[in-house]
Design an enzyme around this catalytic site. Structure first.
Site, short mmCIF file in Angstrom:
data_model
loop_
_atom_site.label_atom_id
_atom_site.label_comp_id
_atom_site.label_asym_id
_atom_site.label_seq_id
_atom_site.Cartn_x
_atom_site.Cartn_y
_atom_site.Cartn_z
N LYS A 31 0.90 -1.15 0.00
CA LYS A 31 0.00 0.00 0.00
C LYS A 31 0.94 1.20 0.00
O LYS A 31 1.56 1.53 1.00
CB LYS A 31 -0.90 -0.02 1.25
CG LYS A 31 -2.25 0.66 1.06
CD LYS A 31 -2.16 2.16 0.88
CE LYS A 31 -2.03 2.84 2.23
NZ LYS A 31 -1.76 4.30 2.12
N SER A 84 2.67 6.97 11.57
CA SER A 84 2.27 7.64 12.81
C SER A 84 1.70 6.66 13.82
O SER A 84 1.20 5.59 13.49
CB SER A 84 1.22 8.70 12.51
OG SER A 84 -0.02 8.06 12.21
N GLY A 140 -0.85 3.61 13.16
CA GLY A 140 -0.36 2.30 13.57
C GLY A 140 -1.25 1.63 14.59
O GLY A 140 -1.54 0.42 14.48
N GLU A 185 6.26 0.35 13.21
CA GLU A 185 7.36 1.23 13.60
C GLU A 185 6.71 2.59 13.65
O GLU A 185 6.40 3.17 12.62
CB GLU A 185 8.48 1.11 12.56
CG GLU A 185 9.82 1.54 13.06
CD GLU A 185 10.15 2.91 12.55
OE1 GLU A 185 9.72 3.88 13.23
OE2 GLU A 185 10.80 3.01 11.52
N CYS A 205 12.76 8.78 11.89
CA CYS A 205 12.16 8.03 13.01
C CYS A 205 13.03 8.16 14.24
O CYS A 205 12.56 8.06 15.37
CB CYS A 205 12.06 6.54 12.71
SG CYS A 205 11.53 6.18 11.06
#
Lengths: 498, 498
Positions: free
Chosen positions: B176, B234, B238, B255, B291
């Site tokens: 996706k 985000s 998530g 993550e 991140c």
């Protein structure tokens, strides 16, 4: 009222209610009373477990192993008295079961775990010397363990496989005993505590609550002082705890429900009578109260199938109804059978509670055709925990493949056939997708404590298909986190990276 | 309207709406239009992925590796054109970033994954020859990957670390794409498809949807045709996907958010000016959209602390406001800063949207004292994704330890100090409990593709602290299940057990 094991001592519980074990062979209370702990006790054990987790960072792996070995030695010395109480609380025979099979297995697990505690291999130390980056598995922190009813020793929260794995991985354990086995759990915990004291372990390394309210169980699972959770038991209980853990992103390892399908190909049915002995023996072992009990047997229709069914029916009818572990198991089995009957199965044997002083249900064999099975596949995969199995009669082996594709996540899946049978390869492949352990020409009930064992599988058998509850050292990985050290001097690294 | 990659072909989407990328440097639409797929497309790709998973059981590991290597070669040949579009869609510079750092990293990851695909070691083959039980990790099945916005190549769902790991572990991927990078994802997918065709892969091994409704995303995650899910992005996104996966007991690897604390001990502050350069550089790298960007810097108060703060403030003010990836990043950053201000931080630099044609926010440095931090520790650990960092000024190093104990699960935690500093040992130990990677005397932004790397950590940094998203072969384990073969002849075993 009995005391609870908190932070290295037997202390009075904060409790407003008590439980007592029931002897399932006569349905009467047995042994002393034990407290159902209030939330205050939960708080105390969690604080102590947190402190123990920190203290354990400085315990050498040799000392940790010594504790597990000392505990194993203690169990060896006290095996008879423990098994006597376990027999009273579960109805499982002292021999051939508790004293000569389950206790030795329990002791062996602790010793294997001790060896694994000292071995760095499973911690997967990885060094990138060029970049000065190093990683390995490290202890995850306090582990809360909920033990099941069906193995009072080998899966007990204070002595079983989860316990051994969590400790060997370097974590303190809070054991939530099974409320039907408080006396057994007490005796085990006494030996654990003695071993911990003699080997200089931190006070909170092993703690035990006999029982707590389910709502407090959920609260503990969600509490930040608990790092991981292990549960063996019913799907209903497991999914409730899972929801609480998931909400806070905490690892929870569940061993829940599994129908353990057994596929018999035509070549195997040729020796139907011999097979029916083997199958009935596996289905009814310990009154069907094994996680790996075959709940579903799939056969191609025909003369040999009819003979097999007749022999199975006779075997189920002729064997005495075994004692169930508790009233809860009996009532849950009744509901499962009702659901299966509602979903269209035909009862060939049993189907109702046995007339007995004990908690008992008649050995129950059921039958359905494959078309009806596929039309109602979810309901018909309801686990009937106890002496009950469903035979699905297929049109042919191709039809059996269609059944195999619809099997829910399971601990095991067995095939009986010859290597050259046309269905053997596709069936094995399909079953490998849905089951943690694929077995050829053997019933699933035996779960060897082997490093190659997988006692796991896709949901709803467990909560994560990457992990196993049995098999050392693999089972230890559940209670570890991955830790990486980047540009960190050697003196700061855990033992396995030095 | 662009076509989508379904089952080995570019096909028209079933779609009722379209998206177009926005050039973040001038906020205007760029490139072609791309479909937002309806549920019908989701159904089609999931069916094809299921078929591909079965077909992949018969693909040799050498061939699988050839596919990954061919894809890497294709990217090498087409690097410039892909990076040009990625630059338009993200505002990230072609150099020094996309073409000379991120694309080589992406290619290297694919090649490392190819090598791992052929290597049986990470599959952990275990043999118990006496009992004839054998186990190893096997492919889990179709993997659905949601890529992030901040690495259009190295973490793209169709080319990044999760993609490489899922394929190398033997699974088909449904990518996706991130809706802000449809053109980049299209170009990458073309190369993936070409490589798959040339190396004889099953049609459905790689498929891609540019965008879907969030509700369809949740439905796909819960669908039984998807075996595992990977998500980078985000915390809000998530956790929504996690809830859908948890409900059906499916592995999901997230993550999400991480504040990556950096602790500076007094000995480090002595070289405050040099450190402020290093710290500001890390905080503002790629406009703070890493991140592992340090969101929190903890220092002991005093003269040196004041000097450090002054130098940091000057650095934050003097550097130009970087371009943010999208309007969504800008608006999320605004909310985070508002929340932090509401929780009591003092703004030393920035604090508001930059005046710019681009999506941009002024470099923002904030300060708070340790007492106020601890009084409101949850709100003050809000991740501000972008060029924003909070400095916590402590009473002393003891006080810094108290802060460390309250840090939420994080990808990284850094300490600057000397090996002999009193706080060094306790701080390192505490941080190892809360962060996946502990770093000494280095900023956290670099994430080497090293076998020893852990790009993971306790929740909410990820969904499970046992796994890493970066580092081969460890990252492959996320997309595997444990399979055991009991009494099964060798010819039925997977390659790594034969």
């Amino acid at each position: 009222m009995n005391s609870i094991l908190i932070n290295g001592d037997w202390q009075s519980a904060k409790s407003s209610r008590a439980i007592q074990a029931i002897d399932p062979t006569n349905r009467s209370a047995v042994g002393e009373t034990f407290p159902v702990s209030d939330w205050a006790d939960c708080e105390t054990v969690m604080d102590a477990a947190q402190a123990a987790a920190v203290a354990m960072e400085d315990i050498s792996l040799d000392d940790l192993a010594s504790f597990l070995n000392a505990y194993a030695d203690n169990l060896e010395k006290n095996a008879e008295s423990i098994c006597e109480v376990a027999n009273q609380e579960t109805g499982l025979p002292v021999s051939p079961r508790l004293l000569d099979v389950e206790m030795p297995r329990t002791i062996d697990q602790l010793r294997q775990a001790a060896a694994a505690a000292k071995d760095h291999g499973w911690r997967n130390p990885v060094h990138d010397h060029d970049k000065n980056i190093h990683s390995c598995l490290t202890p995850i922190g306090p582990v809360l363990i909920f033990g099941p009813n069906n193995f009072p020793l080998a899966f007990n929260a204070i002595s079983g496989g989860d316990f051994a794995a969590a400790i060997a991985a370097g974590n303190p354990v809070i054991a939530k005993a099974h409320p039907s086995q408080p006396g057994t759990s007490r005796l085990l915990a006494e030996q654990a505590l003695d071993a911990a004291k003699r080997t200089g372990m931190p006070a909170g390394i092993v703690q035990m609550l006999y029982d707590i309210d389910p709502s407090d169980g959920l609260k503990m699972v969600a509490d930040s002082r608990i790092a991981a959770v292990a549960f063996t038991g019913s799907r209903r209980g497991g999914t409730a705890l899972k929801a609480a853990a998931d909400q806070v992103g905490k690892p929870i390892y569940l061993e829940m429900s599994s129908i353990n399908p057994v596929f018999l190909l035509q070549s195997a049915l040729e020796r139907g009578e011999e097979l029916s002995d083997e199958a009935a023996g596996s289905c009814l072992l310990a009154a069907g109260q094994f996680c790996t009990s075959p709940n579903l047997i799939v056969i191609p229709k025909g003369e040999k199938a009819d003979e097999f069914l007749q022999a199975m029916t006779a075997a189920f009818k002729s064997k005495p109804a075994g004692t169930l572990l508790s009233e809860a198991v009996l009532s849950s089995l009744k509901s499962s059978i009702e659901m299966l009957v509602g979903a269209g199965v035909e009862i060939l044997a049993g189907g109702k509670e046995a007339e007995s002083d004990a908690f008992a249900f008649a050995n129950t064999l059921m039958k359905i055709d494959s078309k009806s099975f596929l039309e109602n596949e979810d309901a018909l995969q309801t686990e009937a925990f106890g002496p009950a199995s469903l035979v699905v009669v297929c049109e042919d082996e191709q039809d059996a493949l269609a059944i195999a594709k619809r099997i829910h996540g399971s601990l095991t899946a067995s095939v009986y056939g010859k290597e050259g049978d046309a269905a053997m390869v596709p069936l094995t492949k399909i079953l490998q997708r849905v089951a943690g352990r694929v077995i050829h020409n053997k019933m699933p009930t035996g779960v060897a404590v082997s490093p190659a064992m997988n006692h796991g599988g896709p949901y709803p058998a467990t909560g994560h298909p990457r992990f196993t509850a049995v098999g050392i050292p693999a089972s230890l990985e559940r209670f570890a986190k991955l830790s990486c050290f980047d540009n960190v001097a050697e003196s700061f690294l855990p033992a396995c990276l030095r």
